[in-house]
Design a protein around this motif. Structure first.
Motif, short mmCIF file in Angstrom:
data_model
loop_
_atom_site.label_atom_id
_atom_site.label_comp_id
_atom_site.label_asym_id
_atom_site.label_seq_id
_atom_site.Cartn_x
_atom_site.Cartn_y
_atom_site.Cartn_z
N PHE A 18 -26.31 -22.33 9.31
CA PHE A 18 -24.90 -22.44 9.69
C PHE A 18 -24.13 -21.16 9.35
CE2 PHE A 18 -25.55 -27.21 9.31
CZ PHE A 18 -25.63 -27.38 10.68
N VAL A 19 -24.44 -20.53 8.25
CA VAL A 19 -23.79 -19.27 7.88
C VAL A 19 -24.17 -18.20 8.90
CG1 VAL A 19 -23.76 -17.41 6.16
CG2 VAL A 19 -23.60 -19.80 5.43
N LYS A 20 -25.43 -18.16 9.27
CA LYS A 20 -25.92 -17.18 10.24
C LYS A 20 -25.24 -17.37 11.61
CE LYS A 20 -30.30 -15.71 12.29
NZ LYS A 20 -31.75 -15.96 12.32
N VAL A 21 -25.15 -18.61 12.06
CA VAL A 21 -24.54 -18.90 13.36
C VAL A 21 -23.04 -18.60 13.33
CG1 VAL A 21 -23.97 -20.77 14.97
CG2 VAL A 21 -26.27 -20.57 14.04
N ALA A 22 -22.37 -18.92 12.24
CA ALA A 22 -20.94 -18.63 12.13
C ALA A 22 -20.69 -17.12 12.20
CB ALA A 22 -20.38 -19.20 10.84
N ALA A 23 -21.55 -16.35 11.55
CA ALA A 23 -21.40 -14.89 11.60
C ALA A 23 -21.63 -14.37 13.02
CB ALA A 23 -22.38 -14.24 10.62
N LEU A 24 -22.62 -14.93 13.72
CA LEU A 24 -22.88 -14.54 15.10
C LEU A 24 -21.66 -14.85 15.97
CD1 LEU A 24 -24.72 -13.62 17.44
CD2 LEU A 24 -25.53 -15.99 17.57
N HIS A 25 -21.09 -16.03 15.82
CA HIS A 25 -19.91 -16.41 16.61
C HIS A 25 -18.75 -15.47 16.34
CE1 HIS A 25 -21.27 -20.85 17.27
NE2 HIS A 25 -22.08 -19.97 17.83
N GLU A 26 -18.55 -15.08 15.10
CA GLU A 26 -17.47 -14.15 14.76
C GLU A 26 -17.69 -12.79 15.43
OE1 GLU A 26 -14.48 -14.06 13.18
OE2 GLU A 26 -14.72 -16.23 13.35
N ARG A 27 -18.93 -12.30 15.39
CA ARG A 27 -19.23 -11.01 16.04
C ARG A 27 -19.00 -11.09 17.54
NH1 ARG A 27 -23.75 -11.37 12.69
NH2 ARG A 27 -25.15 -11.71 14.47
N ILE A 28 -19.41 -12.21 18.14
CA ILE A 28 -19.22 -12.38 19.58
C ILE A 28 -17.73 -12.43 19.92
CG2 ILE A 28 -19.47 -14.04 21.48
CD1 ILE A 28 -22.28 -14.68 20.34
N ARG A 29 -16.96 -13.17 19.16
CA ARG A 29 -15.51 -13.24 19.40
C ARG A 29 -14.86 -11.87 19.28
NH1 ARG A 29 -15.52 -17.52 15.66
NH2 ARG A 29 -16.01 -19.43 16.74
N ALA A 30 -15.26 -11.11 18.26
CA ALA A 30 -14.69 -9.78 18.06
C ALA A 30 -15.02 -8.85 19.23
CB ALA A 30 -15.20 -9.18 16.75
N MET A 31 -16.26 -8.86 19.67
CA MET A 31 -16.65 -8.01 20.79
C MET A 31 -15.95 -8.43 22.07
SD MET A 31 -20.67 -7.20 20.20
CE MET A 31 -21.20 -8.65 19.30
N SER A 32 -15.78 -9.73 22.27
CA SER A 32 -15.10 -10.23 23.45
C SER A 32 -13.63 -9.80 23.43
CB SER A 32 -15.20 -11.75 23.49
OG SER A 32 -14.55 -12.25 24.63
N THR A 33 -13.01 -9.88 22.27
CA THR A 33 -11.62 -9.47 22.13
C THR A 33 -11.45 -7.98 22.42
OG1 THR A 33 -11.25 -11.17 20.47
CG2 THR A 33 -9.67 -9.38 20.52
N GLU A 34 -12.46 -7.19 22.07
CA GLU A 34 -12.43 -5.75 22.34
C GLU A 34 -12.63 -5.43 23.82
OE1 GLU A 34 -15.45 -4.09 19.88
OE2 GLU A 34 -14.39 -4.56 18.02
N GLY A 35 -12.99 -6.46 24.61
CA GLY A 35 -13.14 -6.26 26.04
C GLY A 35 -14.56 -6.08 26.54
N MET A 36 -15.54 -6.29 25.67
CA MET A 36 -16.93 -6.17 26.12
C MET A 36 -17.28 -7.32 27.05
SD MET A 36 -19.11 -4.96 22.78
CE MET A 36 -20.63 -4.88 23.69
N ILE A 37 -18.13 -7.04 28.03
CA ILE A 37 -18.56 -8.08 28.94
C ILE A 37 -19.67 -8.90 28.29
CG2 ILE A 37 -17.86 -6.81 30.99
CD1 ILE A 37 -20.80 -6.08 31.43
N MET A 38 -19.84 -10.14 28.78
CA MET A 38 -20.80 -11.05 28.18
C MET A 38 -22.22 -10.50 28.19
SD MET A 38 -19.71 -14.95 29.03
CE MET A 38 -19.41 -14.79 30.77
#
Length: 53
Positions: A18-38
């Motif tokens: 769960f800690v690993k998945v939460a960290a992955l979700h945070e990184r994905i959200r941050a990159m998405s906010t920066e405008g990176m494509i999926m």
């Protein structure tokens, strides 16, 4: 065989997972906010575009 599916079959404690998945979700959200494509996020993180979506 691609190492991804094999890596995911190894059991690990729930708390660690769960800690690993939460960290992955945070990184994905941050990159998405920066405008990176999926697709770019998925390639960088080693997951499918569906997982990023």
């Amino acid at each position: 065989m691609h190492p991804g599916p094999l890596r995911r079959t190894v059991a690990q404690p729930c708390e660690k997972y769960f800690v690993k998945v939460a960290a992955l979700h945070e990184r994905i959200r941050a990159m998405s906010t920066e405008g990176m494509i999926m697709r770019a996020i998925a390639e960088r993180e080693g997951v499918s575009t569906r997982a990023v979506h």
